[in-house]
Design a protein around this motif. Structure first.
Motif, PDB file in Angstrom:
ATOM      1  N   UNK A  84       0.690  -1.207  -0.227  1.00 52.85           N
ATOM      2  CA  UNK A  84       0.055   0.254  -0.333  1.00 52.85           C
ATOM      3  C   UNK A  84       0.965   0.903   0.495  1.00 52.85           C
ATOM      4  N   UNK A  85       1.180   1.441  -1.367  1.00 53.92           N
ATOM      5  CA  UNK A  85       2.120   3.033  -1.546  1.00 53.92           C
ATOM      6  C   UNK A  85       1.036   4.237  -1.775  1.00 53.92           C
ATOM      7  N   UNK A  86       1.845   4.960  -0.487  1.00 58.07           N
ATOM      8  CA  UNK A  86       1.160   6.336  -0.628  1.00 58.07           C
ATOM      9  C   UNK A  86       2.442   7.847  -1.147  1.00 58.07           C
ATOM     10  N   UNK A  87       1.318   8.340  -2.394  1.00 56.95           N
ATOM     11  CA  UNK A  87       2.527   9.136  -2.788  1.00 56.95           C
ATOM     12  C   UNK A  87       2.176  10.140  -3.792  1.00 56.95           C
ATOM     13  N   UNK A  88       2.421  11.540  -4.472  1.00 54.66           N
ATOM     14  CA  UNK A  88       1.982  11.869  -5.589  1.00 54.66           C
ATOM     15  C   UNK A  88       1.560  11.909  -6.242  1.00 54.66           C
ATOM     16  N   UNK A  89       0.411  11.970  -7.530  1.00 52.89           N
ATOM     17  CA  UNK A  89       0.285  11.236  -8.551  1.00 52.89           C
ATOM     18  C   UNK A  89       0.709  12.378  -9.553  1.00 52.89           C
ATOM     19  N   UNK A  90       1.575  12.300 -10.299  1.00 51.41           N
ATOM     20  CA  UNK A  90       2.624  12.996 -11.168  1.00 51.41           C
ATOM     21  C   UNK A  90       1.624  14.041 -12.261  1.00 51.41           C
ATOM     22  N   UNK A  91       0.703  13.587 -12.305  1.00 50.18           N
ATOM     23  CA  UNK A  91       0.052  13.954 -13.584  1.00 50.18           C
ATOM     24  C   UNK A  91      -0.698  15.653 -12.999  1.00 50.18           C
ATOM     25  N   UNK A  92      -1.692  15.445 -11.950  1.00 50.11           N
ATOM     26  CA  UNK A  92      -1.692  16.353 -10.948  1.00 50.11           C
ATOM     27  C   UNK A  92      -1.217  16.893 -10.032  1.00 50.11           C
ATOM     28  N   UNK A  93      -0.680  16.340  -8.947  1.00 46.04           N
ATOM     29  CA  UNK A  93       0.317  16.868  -8.487  1.00 46.04           C
ATOM     30  C   UNK A  93      -0.532  16.120  -7.295  1.00 46.04           C
ATOM     31  N   UNK A  94      -2.195  15.065  -7.029  1.00 46.91           N
ATOM     32  CA  UNK A  94      -2.802  14.844  -6.324  1.00 46.91           C
ATOM     33  C   UNK A  94      -1.913  14.080  -5.166  1.00 46.91           C
ATOM     34  N   UNK A  95      -2.524  14.060  -3.288  1.00 45.61           N
ATOM     35  CA  UNK A  95      -2.224  12.442  -2.710  1.00 45.61           C
ATOM     36  C   UNK A  95      -2.096  11.752  -3.222  1.00 45.61           C
ATOM     37  N   UNK A  96      -1.867  10.111  -3.697  1.00 48.90           N
ATOM     38  CA  UNK A  96      -2.836   9.518  -4.101  1.00 48.90           C
ATOM     39  C   UNK A  96      -2.757   7.870  -2.897  1.00 48.90           C
ATOM     40  N   UNK A  97      -3.073   7.553  -2.999  1.00 46.02           N
ATOM     41  CA  UNK A  97      -3.125   5.765  -2.893  1.00 46.02           C
ATOM     42  C   UNK A  97      -3.173   4.296  -3.710  1.00 46.02           C
ATOM     43  N   UNK A  98      -1.663   4.033  -4.277  1.00 49.04           N
ATOM     44  CA  UNK A  98      -1.863   3.029  -4.791  1.00 49.04           C
ATOM     45  C   UNK A  98      -1.929   1.119  -4.238  1.00 49.04           C
ATOM     46  N   UNK A  99      -2.080   0.533  -4.651  1.00 52.96           N
ATOM     47  CA  UNK A  99      -2.030  -1.047  -4.784  1.00 52.96           C
ATOM     48  C   UNK A  99      -0.948  -2.227  -5.970  1.00 52.96           C
ATOM     49  N   UNK A 100      -0.424  -2.670  -5.194  1.00 53.31           N
ATOM     50  CA  UNK A 100       0.723  -3.429  -6.169  1.00 53.31           C
ATOM     51  C   UNK A 100       0.600  -4.517  -5.408  1.00 53.31           C
ATOM     52  N   UNK A 101       1.039  -5.843  -5.922  1.00 48.43           N
ATOM     53  CA  UNK A 101       1.283  -6.647  -5.920  1.00 48.43           C
ATOM     54  C   UNK A 101       3.012  -6.608  -5.679  1.00 48.43           C
ATOM     55  N   UNK A 102       3.462  -8.152  -4.601  1.00 46.43           N
ATOM     56  CA  UNK A 102       5.172  -8.492  -4.151  1.00 46.43           C
ATOM     57  C   UNK A 102       6.206  -7.733  -5.295  1.00 46.43           C
ATOM     58  N   UNK A 103       6.110  -8.515  -6.888  1.00 46.35           N
ATOM     59  CA  UNK A 103       6.934  -8.467  -7.379  1.00 46.35           C
ATOM     60  C   UNK A 103       6.413  -7.553  -8.442  1.00 46.35           C
ATOM     61  N   UNK A 104       5.906  -5.821  -8.084  1.00 47.34           N
ATOM     62  CA  UNK A 104       5.610  -4.664  -8.566  1.00 47.34           C
ATOM     63  C   UNK A 104       5.474  -5.199  -9.981  1.00 47.34           C
ATOM     64  N   UNK A 105       4.596  -5.841 -10.395  1.00 47.85           N
ATOM     65  CA  UNK A 105       4.021  -5.975 -11.671  1.00 47.85           C
ATOM     66  C   UNK A 105       2.773  -5.379 -12.180  1.00 47.85           C
ATOM     67  N   UNK A 106       1.255  -4.912 -11.524  1.00 51.20           N
ATOM     68  CA  UNK A 106       0.092  -5.054 -10.997  1.00 51.20           C
ATOM     69  C   UNK A 106      -0.069  -3.565 -10.191  1.00 51.20           C
ATOM     70  N   UNK A 107      -0.720  -2.760 -10.665  1.00 52.57           N
ATOM     71  CA  UNK A 107      -1.103  -2.113  -9.783  1.00 52.57           C
ATOM     72  C   UNK A 107      -2.547  -2.620 -10.198  1.00 52.57           C
ATOM     73  N   UNK A 108      -3.062  -2.170  -8.761  1.00 55.42           N
ATOM     74  CA  UNK A 108      -4.276  -3.305  -8.079  1.00 55.42           C
ATOM     75  C   UNK A 108      -5.411  -2.651  -7.924  1.00 55.42           C
ATOM     76  N   UNK A 109      -4.712  -1.277  -7.877  1.00 58.37           N
ATOM     77  CA  UNK A 109      -5.872  -0.743  -7.089  1.00 58.37           C
ATOM     78  C   UNK A 109      -5.018   1.692  -6.937  1.00 58.37           C
TER      79      UNK A 109
END
Length: 634
Positions: free
Chosen positions: A216-241
């Motif tokens: 569960x990764x929290x960071x800034x979206x490069x497109x609009x600068x909004x704070x965003x949360x992502x879900x990524x699998x353990x091998x960093x192959x898919x953005x789930x959410x």
């Protein structure tokens, strides 16, 4: 932000914190004495002092009060305080505080997430984050300045399937598209702790394949600068959410032209620290302070243990020409006899060292003192014999120094507590509009008291102030204050008068003795004047003018009417009329007192007779009594 960017920032943080996490795992094993072996003993210094600090800082009671700020009236503050007490029990904050404080003391920093809000239950759902499964931006020490942070979470196959079906997870169609299992390299700290507890280490992949490790990764979206949360699998192959953070609690920036720029949301995370070191991304902990003393004391205790065993079962030197049966030296039996030609020259014990001599005892005592002083826990060893120089003043000074050290820790821990309740307020400010009101339940001496809280009270331009106090720290201060108030009590009776003493007892004196505030209402129920004045406040808010009666307790009315917000024109005129009655009553009392002393009729400024009915509400009501007693046919 792409998967490559997420992985790059994750690895940056992972490498920054991994070495410290491994040390903290070894400290956890050391604290629980799990790696001592079957033939060794270990010191309990670390766990003893840690528990003493924990007991002095943790409390399972509410320790927060909201304070007025610009644009917030007393009724709103009452709503905040009542709802906070209800939520404290509903969200099991006492247990959260224990885990949060434990992490802060042992790991140096404890992290509490405030993102989830249950709209059905109408309550925030905070959760304590495992520091060993957490990573953050190493370049900034302030939480809200971080570029990113992350945490590892585990989900079962069935949870992921439900999220996919509900449309929450949109990056994959089936759980088989991502790898299952838990990375043993990442969770190395768990393996070491499990192995130390004689548990079987977790394999690289679960046998059933139904456990999934999600970042569960929290960071800034490069497109609009909004704070965003992502879900990524353990091998960093898919953005789930992926979801934008829209918490509406960010601060506004004022541009040079006067326009305001909304910063959006704060990071939904609160940090609590035990020993705050300014401008540092890593804080030291209780374990860091005591680890070396604990290890040294364990080594000394084991050496003394070995020496004691050697003395009880010594190593023998013997003359092989004179000792007939050597095996008898290996066993200890009752009435055992070893035949030798000469006792002095044939056999003798080799080890005779004292296991706990005076020097060793003094050094262990010194280690304990060195461990006690920086954390302010006082003396935990056996008290030394009283010396002439060990006076009561010196003991009081030592206790004061210990109290100061713990008080400082308590104040540092309160920074995080204050920030949490600020997040709590903003979650209601954002989500409260959807459900309008909430029922708050307070358990008191009368049972459960239910009160409806209007969410419109949270619609303010500025958040309220938050006062955090330590219940344990305040116990001694409250004891001293109660003693002083008791000494002052006889002097206050003639000064304040009956009504003043009633207010003093209700709002100041008895609250210092009672833990349950509802007991105050039992001892001092609202008077008829207080209830009438409260009802009149509702009319005054609407600029309606309720009549003032001579029989009113005008001082009580003035006090309660001062709470009306906003004060309308009717409010000011109503208060003024009560003040006028008070002034006339005071004048009549002065005139009456002058008559009794001088024995003659004084000249009043208006040359009018004294209105005796104004001297007392009972006298003012006497004409009404006469009118009620008059028969109707008259």
């Amino acid at each position: 932000m792409t998967l490559a960017d997420i992985r790059s920032k994750y690895e940056e943080s992972f490498e920054f914190l991994q070495q410290r996490k491994r040390r903290q795992v070894s400290q956890l094993v050391l604290m629980n004495n799990l790696g001592r072996g079957d033939q060794n003993i270990a010191s309990t210094l670390l766990i003893t002092l840690f528990n003493r600090i924990m007991s002095s800082l943790y409390d399972d009671k509410m320790q927060v009060k909201f304070l007025p700020t610009q644009g917030i009236i007393q009724d709103q503050l009452n709503s905040y305080n009542v709802l906070a007490q209800s939520d404290f029990m509903e969200m099991d904050k006492a247990k959260l505080d224990y885990d949060w404080t434990w992490d802060a003391l042992f790991f140096g920093q404890g992290f509490l997430e405030t993102l989830r809000f249950n709209k059905k239950k109408k309550i925030i759902e905070p959760s304590v984050i495992n520091p060993l499964a957490f990573g953050y931006d190493p370049y900034f020490d302030n939480v809200q300045d971080w570029r990113y942070y992350w945490k590892w979470i585990t989900k079962t196959k069935w949870e992921l399937k439900k999220l996919i079906k509900a449309g929450v997870i949109t990056g994959i169609k089936d759980v088989r598209e991502i790898p299952s299992g838990v990375d043993t390299y990442l969770w190395d700290y768990k393996i070491k702790r499990d192995e130390a507890k004689k548990g079987t280490a977790m394999s690289t992949d679960t046998k059933a394949g139904d456990v999934y490790q999600i970042l569960e990764f929290y960071g800034y979206d490069d497109k609009n600068g909004n704070k965003t949360v992502w879900w990524v699998d353990k091998n960093f192959t898919e953005i789930l959410f992926k979801q934008k953070l829209d918490l509406q609690d960010g601060e506004q920036i004022v541009a040079p032209d006067g326009t305001t720029i909304d910063t959006g949301s704060k990071w939904p995370i609160v940090v609590k620290q035990a020993f705050r070191e300014p401008h540092s991304s890593i804080q030291f902990s209780v374990a860091d302070l005591l680890e070396d003393k604990h290890r040294a004391k364990s080594v000394l205790l084991n050496l003394a243990y070995i020496a004691a065993k050697d003395r009880a079962n010594p190593i023998y030197v013997y003359n092989p020409d004179k000792v007939k049966d050597v095996t008898q030296l290996f066993n200890r039996q009752i009435a055992q006899h070893i035949p030798v030609d000469d006792v002095v020259d044939s056999v003798a014990p080799l080890n005779k060292d004292n296991p706990m001599d005076a020097g060793l005892l003094n050094f262990i005592s010194l280690l304990t003192t060195e461990a006690n002083e920086p954390v302010g826990t006082g003396t935990v060893a056996q008290p030394e014999p009283r010396k002439l120089s060990n006076t009561a003043t010196e003991a009081a000074i030592d206790q004061q120094l210990n109290d100061m050290a713990q008080s400082l820790q308590s104040k540092v821990m309160q920074f995080g507590e204050s920030e949490f309740w600020s997040h709590w307020f903003h979650r209601y400010k954002k989500y409260g509009k959807e459900f309008g009101s909430k029922m708050a339940n307070i358990v008191g001496v009368k049972g459960v008291k239910t009160q409806e809280i209007q969410m419109s009270d949270f619609e303010t331009d500025f958040p309220p102030g938050v006062l955090v106090y330590s219940a344990k720290e305040a116990e001694y201060k409250e004891l001293v204050l109660r003693r002083d108030l008791i000494n002052l009590y006889p002097q206050l009776i003639p000064t304040l008068g009956p009504e003043g003493m009633r207010n003093f007892n209700k709002h100041i004196f008895f609250p210092k003795f009672l833990q349950d505030p509802s007991l105050i209402d039992v001892m001092f129920p609202e008077t008829l004047d207080e209830m009438n004045a409260t009802e009149e406040n509702e009319m005054l808010k609407k600029n309606e003018y309720p009549p003032v009666s001579q029989t009113d307790e005008h001082t009580t009315h003035i006090y309660i009417h001062q709470m009306v917000q906003p004060k309308t024109l009717a409010t000011w005129f109503h208060i003024y009329e009560h003040q006028d009655y008070v002034a006339k009553q005071k004048y009549d009392i002065m005139v009456s007192s002058g008559m009794s002393q001088m024995g003659q009729q004084p000249q009043t400024p208006t040359s009018q007779p004294i209105n005796q009915q104004r001297l007392s509400p009972k006298e003012a009501a006497s004409p009404l009594k006469q009118e009620m007693q008059t028969p109707i046919n008259q």
